[in-house]
Design a protein around this motif. Structure first.
Motif, PDB file in Angstrom:
ATOM      1  N   UNK A 175       0.833  -1.211   0.000  1.00 10.38           N
ATOM      2  CA  UNK A 175       0.000   0.000   0.000  1.00 10.38           C
ATOM      3  C   UNK A 175       0.864   1.256   0.000  1.00 10.38           C
ATOM      4  N   UNK A 176       2.015   1.203   0.661  1.00 15.01           N
ATOM      5  CA  UNK A 176       2.939   2.352   0.635  1.00 15.01           C
ATOM      6  C   UNK A 176       3.388   2.649  -0.793  1.00 15.01           C
ATOM      7  N   UNK A 180       2.653   6.041  -2.921  1.00 17.14           N
ATOM      8  CA  UNK A 180       3.757   6.809  -3.520  1.00 17.14           C
ATOM      9  C   UNK A 180       3.486   7.078  -4.995  1.00 17.14           C
ATOM     10  N   UNK A 181       2.985   6.059  -5.713  1.00 13.34           N
ATOM     11  CA  UNK A 181       2.695   6.226  -7.145  1.00 13.34           C
ATOM     12  C   UNK A 181       1.588   7.258  -7.363  1.00 13.34           C
ATOM     13  N   UNK A 182       0.503   7.176  -6.543  1.00 10.70           N
ATOM     14  CA  UNK A 182      -0.605   8.128  -6.684  1.00 10.70           C
ATOM     15  C   UNK A 182      -0.149   9.560  -6.386  1.00 10.70           C
ATOM     16  N   UNK A 183       0.645   9.725  -5.311  1.00  8.99           N
ATOM     17  CA  UNK A 183       1.104  11.069  -4.938  1.00  8.99           C
ATOM     18  C   UNK A 183       2.054  11.644  -5.996  1.00  8.99           C
ATOM     19  N   UNK A 240      -7.742   7.345  -8.767  1.00 12.98           N
ATOM     20  CA  UNK A 240      -8.672   6.404  -8.113  1.00 12.98           C
ATOM     21  C   UNK A 240      -7.932   5.724  -6.964  1.00 12.98           C
ATOM     22  N   UNK A 241      -8.300   6.044  -5.710  1.00  8.59           N
ATOM     23  CA  UNK A 241      -7.593   5.432  -4.569  1.00  8.59           C
ATOM     24  C   UNK A 241      -7.967   3.949  -4.418  1.00  8.59           C
ATOM     25  N   UNK A 242      -7.089   3.186  -3.818  1.00 15.22           N
ATOM     26  CA  UNK A 242      -7.417   1.770  -3.600  1.00 15.22           C
ATOM     27  C   UNK A 242      -8.528   1.630  -2.562  1.00 15.22           C
ATOM     28  N   UNK A 243      -9.203   0.526  -2.626  1.00 14.34           N
ATOM     29  CA  UNK A 243     -10.278   0.222  -1.674  1.00 14.34           C
ATOM     30  C   UNK A 243      -9.850  -0.983  -0.843  1.00 14.34           C
TER      31      UNK A 243
END
Length: 567
Positions: A175-176, A180-183, A240-243
């Motif tokens: 998840x980290x 990091x990829x999304x940010x 799209x954030x993970x769920x």
């Protein structure tokens, strides 16, 4: 103290203090030998019945009749079964009835009671006490078994906790990386918008310059400039954030991970109660058994370590290049194996009687049972096979997912001890019919006991001794599976192979590092190097002791050497 017991019986004659030995049934009088003689000489009493005190008739209690207060109750009406006096016997209620002297009835009953007392003391009471002792032993064993299960459950729980922590850590790391990829993507978009805003501010300044031109050339330049066209706003997209989907589990699921406790669907076996008719036979046989036990004890007491080890003989095994395991059979037969699955039976002169090809390797994978059959493990097919005296091979025990690698038949009770491997290792005990009755795997702290249980034996006190070359130790547990000690050698390294015990409880084990045979006492204390290269031993791999207390040693040759080390 029993009611009929007395330390000292005194003669009943007045002023006589001698020991009572006899009893007059007519007078109900105890007497010594001298008083008896005088009693039998006296004209008034010479016809009396005088018997040894233990054979006396019991004196009937004196009781007066309630109907006829002056008369003693001394008769028994057989029809009515009531005691009465002789005057009651003449009444019409008892007319025609049969009467018996109440003292005779009392004496007969006393004899019967003595028989019952003897039965109680010789059979019922000692048998009950034996059962009580067995129950107490069972209580102790059950407590130990439950404590082992409790320890194992705690160890399993710790393993599950560690696994949960590992999986959780891995998921968080994953998840980290997603975060990091999304940010990084969103920060890139933010920077792109910042650059666009700066572009717009610069463009505004340009337009203001065109609103107040300082000369015609500047106005003409503005009219021709393509920079007057405003670039479109850069496109950005929402990430799209993970769920996170919570795991679906219940208390039952967790319970499955930690194993389960089951009570076997087996009808409890009734404790054996020896038949009363065998008691007298057993009492006679106890004397014989005690004599045999004394003889065995005498043998142990007369045996001791010899100051030197003497070579008795050598047996050359045909068809083998080395001897990794020996099983001594009956009638002067022995089974010998090498490290390539060759299993040979010979007589004491080395004449080959039969040869089998097995899946065995260099471990102690065969043993002779109390019945004289050879049983051996098949690690590949996960079974234990039996070879009967007529050379028939049959499947004896299936071991499921566990691979059997070593085996030993108990000389104490015929139980079969098997070293097993399946990721972890354990020792399983079967009874002589092949029913699993015990598993030995962890110590009191929940740690695994074994890493490679390739040789196994049993000591005279029931200890299970395992030679584990992988951890470099002889691991010893008691008959209940409780860890007693681990012997790790006298030097910096110790790699044990073949192992056995003798009639004195010594533990003998081969060491690959020193090319020696170690001698330990029953509690794991080092006694000596029994055999060394200086005595002509080369790569000892297997040891065993025969019924004459001779030591058989297998080496990296096809010769088995026999030594005398007790005297």
């Amino acid at each position: 103290m029993p009611p009929d017991a007395q330390h000292y019986l005194v003669c009943g004659t007045e002023d006589c203090k001698k020991n009572c030995q006899f009893y007059c049934n007519d007078c109900h009088h105890p007497m010594c030998e001298q008083c008896r003689d005088e009693h039998q000489k006296s004209p008034e009493t010479k016809g009396h019945e005088v018997v040894p005190y233990k054979q006396r008739k019991r004196q009937l209690p004196m009781q007066k009749c309630k109907i006829h207060p002056t008369k003693d109750i001394d008769l028994l009406c057989e029809e009515c079964q009531i005691p009465l006096c002789y005057k009651c016997a003449t009444t019409k209620e008892h007319r025609g009835h049969v009467f018996t002297d109440l003292e005779i009835v009392f004496t007969e009953n006393c004899s019967s009671y003595h028989v019952e007392i003897t039965k109680i003391r010789s059979y019922f009471e000692p048998t009950s006490q034996d059962l009580k002792k067995e129950i107490v032993r069972d209580v102790t064993e059950i407590k130990k078994i439950m404590e082992r299960i409790r320890t194992t459950m705690k160890a399993e729980a710790e393993d599950v906790k560690k696994l949960v922590d590992t999986v959780t850590s891995d998921k968080i790391k994953h998840f980290d990386k997603i975060e990091q990829s999304l940010l990084e993507t969103l920060n890139g978009q933010n920077q792109e918008i910042d650059d666009y805003i700066n572009y717009l501010n610069d463009l505004i300044q340009t337009y203001y310059g065109y609103l107040s031109p300082s000369n015609i050339e500047q106005l003409t330049l503005a009219l021709k400039s393509e920079s007057l066209i405003i670039r479109p706003i850069p496109e950005t997209s929402k990430r799209v954030p993970p769920v996170f989907t919570a795991g679906q589990y219940s208390e039952e699921d967790v319970a499955k991970l930690l194993g389960k406790i089951t009570i076997p669907n087996t009808k409890p076996e009734n404790r054996k109660i020896k038949p009363m008719e065998t008691v007298s036979i057993q009492l006679k046989s106890k004397g014989k058994q005690r004599k045999q036990d004394r003889e065995k004890s005498d043998v142990k007491q007369t045996l001791s370590r010899s100051p030197s080890v003497t070579k008795v003989r050598e047996v050359t095994i045909p068809g083998l290049g080395s001897v990794y395991h020996i099983s001594l059979g009956k009638s002067g037969r022995l089974w010998v194996s090498d490290g390539f699955g060759d299993l040979v039976q010979t007589d004491l002169q080395g004449n080959q009687l039969q040869k089998k090809q097995t899946n065995g390797r260099s471990e102690g994978y065969h043993t002779v049972t109390q019945d004289g059959d050879l049983i051996y493990t098949d690690e590949h097919n996960k079974v234990i096979n039996r070879i009967t005296p007529d050379s028939t091979i049959t499947e004896f025990i299936k071991t499921g997912v566990w691979a059997p690698v070593s085996i030993h038949s108990s000389h104490i009770n015929g139980d079969i001890l098997v070293g097993m491997m399946h990721g972890e290792c354990k020792v399983t005990r079967y009874n002589k019919t092949g029913t699993e009755i015990q598993n030995i795997q962890r110590d009191n702290k929940g740690q695994t006991l074994y890493s490679a249980p390739l040789y196994i034996t049993e000591n005279i006190n029931g200890d299970v001794c395992v030679s584990d070359y992988s951890i470099g130790a002889v691991v010893v547990v008691d008959k209940l599976g409780q860890h007693r000690f681990s012997f790790t050698g006298q030097r910096s390294r110790f790699i044990p192979y073949g192992i056995c015990t003798d009639v004195l409880g010594h533990i003998l084990v081969c060491d690959d590092i020193s090319d020696s045979v170690y001698l330990l006492d029953q509690d794991g204390q080092f006694l000596s190097l029994l055999l060394t290269p200086q005595q002509g031993v080369h790569g000892p791999r297997r040891v065993c002791v025969d019924d004459e207390n001779n030591l058989w040693v297998g080496q990296n040759t096809n010769t088995v050497t026999v030594y005398k080390y007790l005297q």
